[in-house]
Design a protein around this motif. Sequence first.
Motif, PDB file in Angstrom:
ATOM      1  N   ARG A  78      -0.820  -2.795 -18.494  1.00  0.00           N
ATOM      2  CA  ARG A  78       0.462  -2.412 -17.885  1.00  0.00           C
ATOM      3  C   ARG A  78       0.430  -0.941 -17.499  1.00  0.00           C
ATOM      4  N   TYR A  79       0.603  -0.692 -16.203  1.00  0.00           N
ATOM      5  CA  TYR A  79       0.630   0.696 -15.714  1.00  0.00           C
ATOM      6  C   TYR A  79       1.620   0.850 -14.576  1.00  0.00           C
ATOM      7  N   GLY A  80       2.667   0.012 -14.595  1.00  0.00           N
ATOM      8  CA  GLY A  80       3.675   0.125 -13.540  1.00  0.00           C
ATOM      9  C   GLY A  80       4.651  -1.035 -13.601  1.00  0.00           C
ATOM     10  N   GLN A  81       5.659  -0.979 -12.759  1.00  0.00           N
ATOM     11  CA  GLN A  81       6.749  -1.943 -12.802  1.00  0.00           C
ATOM     12  C   GLN A  81       6.286  -3.366 -12.485  1.00  0.00           C
ATOM     13  N   THR A  91       2.202  -1.311  -6.822  1.00  0.00           N
ATOM     14  CA  THR A  91       3.017  -0.796  -5.726  1.00  0.00           C
ATOM     15  C   THR A  91       4.018   0.262  -6.198  1.00  0.00           C
ATOM     16  N   ALA A  92       4.360   0.235  -7.492  1.00  0.00           N
ATOM     17  CA  ALA A  92       5.345   1.188  -8.009  1.00  0.00           C
ATOM     18  C   ALA A  92       4.777   2.599  -8.139  1.00  0.00           C
ATOM     19  N   VAL A 112      -0.422  -8.798  -4.355  1.00  0.00           N
ATOM     20  CA  VAL A 112       0.699  -8.904  -3.411  1.00  0.00           C
ATOM     21  C   VAL A 112       0.683  -7.755  -2.397  1.00  0.00           C
ATOM     22  N   SER A 113       0.374  -6.529  -2.861  1.00  0.00           N
ATOM     23  CA  SER A 113       0.372  -5.420  -1.900  1.00  0.00           C
ATOM     24  C   SER A 113      -1.055  -4.970  -1.561  1.00  0.00           C
ATOM     25  N   SER A 114      -2.018  -5.882  -1.737  1.00  0.00           N
ATOM     26  CA  SER A 114      -3.391  -5.528  -1.349  1.00  0.00           C
ATOM     27  C   SER A 114      -4.024  -6.560  -0.419  1.00  0.00           C
ATOM     28  N   ILE A 115      -3.829  -7.835  -0.694  1.00  0.00           N
ATOM     29  CA  ILE A 115      -4.525  -8.864   0.090  1.00  0.00           C
ATOM     30  C   ILE A 115      -4.046  -8.823   1.546  1.00  0.00           C
ATOM     31  N   SER A 148      -3.984   4.589  -3.642  1.00  0.00           N
ATOM     32  CA  SER A 148      -3.750   3.341  -2.926  1.00  0.00           C
ATOM     33  C   SER A 148      -3.729   3.594  -1.424  1.00  0.00           C
ATOM     34  N   ASP A 149      -4.408   2.724  -0.683  1.00  0.00           N
ATOM     35  CA  ASP A 149      -4.382   2.846   0.776  1.00  0.00           C
ATOM     36  C   ASP A 149      -3.217   2.067   1.398  1.00  0.00           C
ATOM     37  N   THR A 150      -2.340   1.479   0.574  1.00  0.00           N
ATOM     38  CA  THR A 150      -1.190   0.771   1.165  1.00  0.00           C
ATOM     39  C   THR A 150       0.145   1.442   0.869  1.00  0.00           C
ATOM     40  N   VAL A 151       0.196   2.233  -0.198  1.00  0.00           N
ATOM     41  CA  VAL A 151       1.469   2.904  -0.522  1.00  0.00           C
ATOM     42  C   VAL A 151       1.173   4.223  -1.223  1.00  0.00           C
TER      43      VAL A 151
END
Length: 412
Positions: free
Chosen positions: A86-89, A143-144, A172-175, A299-302
């Motif tokens: 666990r390292y985020g929401q 993503t958080a 969810v925020s990578s694929i 992260s390259d998405t957020v």
Amino acid sequence: MSGRNFLFVPGPTNVPDRVLSAMHRAMEDHRSPVFPKLPLSIFPDLKKVFRTTEGQPFIFAATGTGMWEAALVNTCSPGDRLLAVRYGQFCHLFIDCAQRLGLQVDIIDVPWGEGAPPDKIEEALRKDTKHEYKGVLVVHNETATGVTSDIAAVRKAIDNAKHPALLYVDGVSSIGSLEFRMDDWGVDLAITGSQKGFMLPAGLGLIGVSQKALARRESAKLPRVFFDFGDQLKANATGYFPYTPPLTLLYGLRESLDMLLEEGLDNVYARHHRLAEGVRAAVRGWGLTVCAKDPKWNSDTVSAVMVPPGFDGAAVIATAFKKYNMALGAGLGQMAGKLFRIGHLGDVNELMLLGALAGAEMSMRDVGIAQVVPGSGVAAAEEYWRTGAAPQSAPPPAKSTEKRGAPAVAAR
Ligand SMILES: *Cc1c(COP(=O)(O)O)cnc(C)c1O
């Protein structure tokens, strides 16, 4: 307000015009003899995006959260033990989903801003000599906090421990945006949704399932109805669904898969990296930092931009929304108020992001973050995208004599 709303949350993302047009359809009979043509064309291309030849893709009318549940109910029995980091929401919510389904989750807590620790996972699995852990839960891109973990290294940790646990990965925020290799990384359950890298509205839960995970269905005793892979398998084989599929979203998915594959997945990953590097150059230009504590986790998405102590990230977001018609992502959980997030995934390019960076820059100055020099972030990103080289160092802090616009709000 005139002009378009600037949507820069990390999901839902901007839906390209091509996808919007593709979804503008009259309804049709999903039991007709011609309907299977659409799903039967989608499944093989979905496998390409998951980078699997062995795995089985499923499509549900759901979101990413539903796919957490689908992954668990098809592979676990009441009381089963799982290991999670666990390292985020989103890590937290994935774990919460498992616990509410009656599973026992042992949690490795890591400071937010860091990623999955393969050594700690290996250590925990080695200690589990009876192989009680049925699975390991990891979020690929948190993503958080804007942190991407090394899933290949997590797989290696599981293999080093010679542990049979399944590897559940929230992508969810990578694929569809970041490099994701289901087969090479031995991912057993690859979880995603439609509204991020796939550039669609929310409404489709997408999941890739390894043969090893599919085989667990036989012994998995958690109750399941809507999310039963078995019903999907039977119907999907001939191009149908066990219940009414969200037709417009399927047409949209057909188009977004075309767009991703036309650009080429490697080019999609490279574009996300280039755009993200420009955003990070802007953050340095502002003299600020991202939440990710080491560049290897960027992260390259957020990007989660830390606001200086004494300021409230929520105020930056509220100002951007009210004054500049732009949506930025909020700080979630323990990061509430401490940061704001810029989503740079899906259908975005340099000039769209320059607009977003300008909006963030103005909003930060509006709430009194005077160290942010007008144009500093935008200029740094411009130069990076123009020349491919980021400035070597951040500009010196502003010797601002002007009065702060708004009183500082204590960070939560
Ligand atoms: C957005 C997101 C989710 C939640 O997905 P929903 O589609 O909102 O249910 C889960 N995990 C991660 C990493 C996300 O970014």
